[in-house]
Design a protein around this motif. Structure first.
Motif, PDB file in Angstrom:
ATOM      1  N   ALA A  60      76.574  37.637 104.058  1.00 10.94           N
ATOM      2  CA  ALA A  60      77.888  37.135 104.458  1.00 10.94           C
ATOM      3  C   ALA A  60      77.825  35.744 105.073  1.00 10.94           C
ATOM      4  O   ALA A  60      78.819  35.018 105.077  1.00 10.94           O
ATOM      5  N   THR A  61      76.652  35.364 105.632  1.00 11.77           N
ATOM      6  CA  THR A  61      76.535  34.053 106.272  1.00 11.77           C
ATOM      7  C   THR A  61      75.566  33.173 105.496  1.00 11.77           C
ATOM      8  O   THR A  61      74.685  33.657 104.777  1.00 11.77           O
ATOM      9  N   ILE A  62      75.744  31.863 105.666  1.00  9.69           N
ATOM     10  CA  ILE A  62      74.875  30.920 104.967  1.00  9.69           C
ATOM     11  C   ILE A  62      73.441  31.068 105.441  1.00  9.69           C
ATOM     12  O   ILE A  62      72.490  30.986 104.647  1.00  9.69           O
ATOM     13  N   GLU A  63      73.258  31.297 106.763  1.00 10.22           N
ATOM     14  CA  GLU A  63      71.901  31.427 107.310  1.00 10.22           C
ATOM     15  C   GLU A  63      71.170  32.610 106.660  1.00 10.22           C
ATOM     16  O   GLU A  63      69.993  32.499 106.282  1.00 10.22           O
ATOM     17  N   GLU A  64      71.880  33.763 106.537  1.00 10.42           N
ATOM     18  CA  GLU A  64      71.239  34.930 105.926  1.00 10.42           C
ATOM     19  C   GLU A  64      70.948  34.686 104.444  1.00 10.42           C
ATOM     20  O   GLU A  64      69.877  35.057 103.942  1.00 10.42           O
ATOM     21  N   MET A  65      71.891  34.065 103.736  1.00 12.49           N
ATOM     22  CA  MET A  65      71.676  33.778 102.323  1.00 12.49           C
ATOM     23  C   MET A  65      70.468  32.871 102.132  1.00 12.49           C
ATOM     24  O   MET A  65      69.633  33.101 101.241  1.00 12.49           O
ATOM     25  N   LYS A  66      70.373  31.849 102.962  1.00 11.27           N
ATOM     26  CA  LYS A  66      69.253  30.907 102.851  1.00 11.27           C
ATOM     27  C   LYS A  66      67.939  31.603 103.143  1.00 11.27           C
ATOM     28  O   LYS A  66      66.953  31.464 102.401  1.00 11.27           O
ATOM     29  N   LEU A  67      67.912  32.392 104.238  1.00  9.58           N
ATOM     30  CA  LEU A  67      66.681  33.084 104.609  1.00  9.58           C
ATOM     31  C   LEU A  67      66.277  34.103 103.548  1.00  9.58           C
ATOM     32  O   LEU A  67      65.096  34.228 103.193  1.00  9.58           O
ATOM     33  N   GLY A  68      67.264  34.833 103.025  1.00  4.19           N
ATOM     34  CA  GLY A  68      66.972  35.827 101.995  1.00  4.19           C
ATOM     35  C   GLY A  68      66.446  35.201 100.720  1.00  4.19           C
ATOM     36  O   GLY A  68      65.545  35.738 100.068  1.00  4.19           O
ATOM     37  N   THR A  69      66.988  34.036 100.350  1.00  4.00           N
ATOM     38  CA  THR A  69      66.542  33.364  99.140  1.00  4.00           C
ATOM     39  C   THR A  69      65.101  32.870  99.273  1.00  4.00           C
ATOM     40  O   THR A  69      64.274  33.052  98.368  1.00  4.00           O
ATOM     41  N   ILE A  70      64.811  32.268 100.423  1.00  3.04           N
ATOM     42  CA  ILE A  70      63.441  31.766 100.633  1.00  3.04           C
ATOM     43  C   ILE A  70      62.453  32.927 100.700  1.00  3.04           C
ATOM     44  O   ILE A  70      61.362  32.881 100.120  1.00  3.04           O
ATOM     45  N   TRP A  71      62.843  33.993 101.387  1.00  2.00           N
ATOM     46  CA  TRP A  71      61.975  35.170 101.504  1.00  2.00           C
ATOM     47  C   TRP A  71      61.645  35.756 100.129  1.00  2.00           C
ATOM     48  O   TRP A  71      60.500  36.102  99.862  1.00  2.00           O
ATOM     49  N   ARG A  72      62.625  35.834  99.301  1.00  4.29           N
ATOM     50  CA  ARG A  72      62.411  36.393  97.965  1.00  4.29           C
ATOM     51  C   ARG A  72      61.443  35.527  97.160  1.00  4.29           C
ATOM     52  O   ARG A  72      60.673  36.040  96.342  1.00  4.29           O
ATOM     53  N   SER A  73      61.455  34.230  97.379  1.00  6.04           N
ATOM     54  CA  SER A  73      60.613  33.330  96.590  1.00  6.04           C
ATOM     55  C   SER A  73      59.173  33.290  97.074  1.00  6.04           C
ATOM     56  O   SER A  73      58.270  32.955  96.303  1.00  6.04           O
ATOM     57  N   ILE A  74      58.934  33.640  98.342  1.00  2.26           N
ATOM     58  CA  ILE A  74      57.565  33.498  98.872  1.00  2.26           C
ATOM     59  C   ILE A  74      56.839  34.828  99.050  1.00  2.26           C
ATOM     60  O   ILE A  74      55.614  34.844  99.221  1.00  2.26           O
ATOM     61  N   ARG A  75      57.566  35.943  99.030  1.00  2.00           N
ATOM     62  CA  ARG A  75      56.934  37.203  99.412  1.00  2.00           C
ATOM     63  C   ARG A  75      56.010  37.756  98.326  1.00  2.00           C
ATOM     64  O   ARG A  75      55.190  38.627  98.605  1.00  2.00           O
ATOM     65  N   SER A  76      56.144  37.293  97.081  1.00  2.00           N
ATOM     66  CA  SER A  76      55.361  37.881  96.007  1.00  2.00           C
ATOM     67  C   SER A  76      53.880  37.527  96.085  1.00  2.00           C
ATOM     68  O   SER A  76      53.029  38.279  95.616  1.00  2.00           O
ATOM     69  N   GLU A  77      53.553  36.371  96.682  1.00  2.00           N
ATOM     70  CA  GLU A  77      52.153  35.958  96.800  1.00  2.00           C
ATOM     71  C   GLU A  77      51.862  35.563  98.246  1.00  2.00           C
ATOM     72  O   GLU A  77      51.736  34.386  98.596  1.00  2.00           O
ATOM     73  N   PRO A  78      51.769  36.551  99.126  1.00  2.00           N
ATOM     74  CA  PRO A  78      51.556  36.244 100.557  1.00  2.00           C
ATOM     75  C   PRO A  78      50.139  35.717 100.813  1.00  2.00           C
ATOM     76  O   PRO A  78      49.168  36.179 100.224  1.00  2.00           O
ATOM     77  N   SER A  79      50.079  34.757 101.702  1.00  2.00           N
ATOM     78  CA  SER A  79      48.774  34.225 102.123  1.00  2.00           C
ATOM     79  C   SER A  79      48.293  34.980 103.353  1.00  2.00           C
ATOM     80  O   SER A  79      49.024  35.791 103.937  1.00  2.00           O
ATOM     81  N   GLU A  80      47.062  34.698 103.780  1.00  2.00           N
ATOM     82  CA  GLU A  80      46.513  35.374 104.967  1.00  2.00           C
ATOM     83  C   GLU A  80      47.313  35.013 106.200  1.00  2.00           C
ATOM     84  O   GLU A  80      47.529  35.857 107.085  1.00  2.00           O
ATOM     85  N   THR A  81      47.754  33.762 106.268  1.00  2.00           N
ATOM     86  CA  THR A  81      48.563  33.337 107.419  1.00  2.00           C
ATOM     87  C   THR A  81      49.888  34.084 107.461  1.00  2.00           C
ATOM     88  O   THR A  81      50.349  34.491 108.536  1.00  2.00           O
ATOM     89  N   MET A  82      50.514  34.270 106.295  1.00  2.00           N
ATOM     90  CA  MET A  82      51.788  35.004 106.238  1.00  2.00           C
ATOM     91  C   MET A  82      51.592  36.461 106.629  1.00  2.00           C
ATOM     92  O   MET A  82      52.402  37.028 107.357  1.00  2.00           O
TER      93      MET A  82
END
Length: 417
Positions: A60-82
């Motif tokens: 519903a909010t831009i902040e959640e949409m932005k965070l959800g989009t970035i999360w979806r793009s990076i979670r498939s190949e997590p690094s040790e730091t992540m």
């Protein structure tokens, strides 16, 4: 003009007017992509602990949409730091995470799986057989059972196609085609193109041009319904000695698709004009008496006394071939009880004469509802015995039918006093 390669180049410039004072981006303590991804993991964990779910890229909010989009793009190949920053183990796709309880102990929580999560490889079916082989005993019948659907075997399927077949009595029509061609060549008849979607209403005795051939409308059956709409079956004779019996709706479509199709106009100003029927051929035909094979109780119980009296110029078997789909035949196959050949008598006049003679025996409440819910009132059925029809035919041949009437009280043909 100086060219900039990034926003950083712009913000590094001296802001003499102070225009960028309030919009300079916050500097991250971590400059590497891996570090920024780790910060995103921390933000997602904060969001999860606050809302009990992962951020939605359609939130519903831009902040959640932005965070959800970035999360979806990076979670498939997590690094040790992540992984190290993932205190709730959200990168584990549904594995439990540990949080501190009020008493200082640890409590284990489970994250509800999301439809956005990628499925495990073992859960992905490789074929349709894998899908149908699964044991889904708990699926309610209401979810997979089909109701209010007509089985394929019971759907409206014609018992015969309106194919071109040789016209057995072409000799009756041949001279008519010769005469019409001569009238067209002499300009005595006008032929106009058939426009796309033009509402055509052919009448018995009409000539037209179809598929490069002269065509003659020899017969139009009684009113019926097909596909929930009014229709008629026709008998069309072609100048090459062939014939066909399409539905009127099918003929319209065929003429619309034929760029060479032409409608030939009749002479005169209308049906009351003596010249209107100058081109029509006087056709004889066959009287047929049919008995319904319907299993409907209200028809089955009177089957032996309820008969259809029809007259057709074509082969009787072909006329009744599609009876089970035709409301004029009570949507059931019929048995031909008797046939009588007409000699030098107009088919239409004889049919009208028989129907008027037995009109007193016509069922008043006989209706048929087709599968589209439309009511049809068949007009060719009568409560009369085949012997009485045979007697009426003999009186027509003798030219004395007008001296008699049908009396329903005694079910006999009696002489007028």
């Amino acid at each position: 003009m100086k060219r900039y390669r990034s926003l950083d180049d712009i913000f590094e410039e001296d802001d003499e007017l102070g225009l960028l004072a309030d919009i300079r981006p916050r500097r991250s303590n971590t400059s590497s992509p891996e570090g920024r991804n780790a910060e995103i993991v921390v933000e997602v964990n904060d969001f999860y602990e606050a809302h009990g779910r992962l951020p939605d890229e359609s939130g519903a909010t831009i902040e959640e949409m932005k965070l959800g989009t970035i999360w979806r793009s990076i979670r498939s190949e997590p690094s040790e730091t992540m992984v190290a920053a993932d205190r709730n183990r959200l990168l584990g796709y549904g594995r439990p995470f540990v949080s501190s309880a009020v008493d200082g102990t640890t409590a284990t929580k489970s994250r509800e799986p999301s439809w956005r999560d990628d499925p495990d490889e073992v859960d992905v079916p490789l074929s349709l057989d894998d899908i149908f082989d699964e044991d889904d005993d708990d699926i309610p019948e209401a979810m997979i059972g089909m109701r209010h659907v007509t089985p394929a075997a019971e759907r409206e399927k014609p018992a015969h196609r309106a194919d071109m077949i040789p016209c057995a009595d072409f000799g009756v029509f041949e001279q008519g085609f010769v005469d019409m061609q001569a009238k067209l060549d002499a300009g005595e008849r006008e032929a106009s193109p058939v426009e796309d979607r033009q509402e055509l209403r052919p009448k018995e005795g009409d000539f037209m041009i179809h598929r490069g051939l002269l065509a003659y409308v020899a017969e139009i059956t009684e009113h019926t319904r097909r596909g929930g709409k009014p229709d008629h079956r026709l008998r069309i004779i072609f100048s090459n000695g062939m014939e066909s019996d399409p539905l009127m709706s099918s003929l319209r479509k065929a003429l619309w698709a034929d760029r060479t199709a032409r409608a030939i106009h009749r002479p005169g100003l209308g049906p009351l004009d003596p010249d209107w029927n100058a081109d029509a051929l006087q056709l004889t035909g066959t009287i047929y008496v049919a008995r319904s094979k319907s299993e409907r109780p209200e028809i089955k119980e009177v089957r032996n006394i309820l008969h259809k009296i029809g007259v057709t110029s074509q082969d009787v078997k072909r006329r009744v071939a599609d009876a089970k789909n035709d409301p004029t035949f009570l949507l059931a196959d019929v048995e031909i009880v008797a046939t009588y050949e007409l000699r030098n008598l107009s088919r239409m006049k004889i049919e009208d004469l028989l129907h008027r003679f037995f009109d007193v025996a016509r069922p008043s409440g006989l209706t048929i509802t087709d599968r589209f819910g439309k009511k049809v009132f068949p007009r060719e059925w009568f409560y009369v015995l085949p012997d009485h029809i045979a007697e009426a035919v003999r009186l027509i041949e003798a030219g004395t039918l007008h001296l008699y009437r049908y009396d329903t009280s005694v079910q006999q043909i009696i002489r007028l006093e």
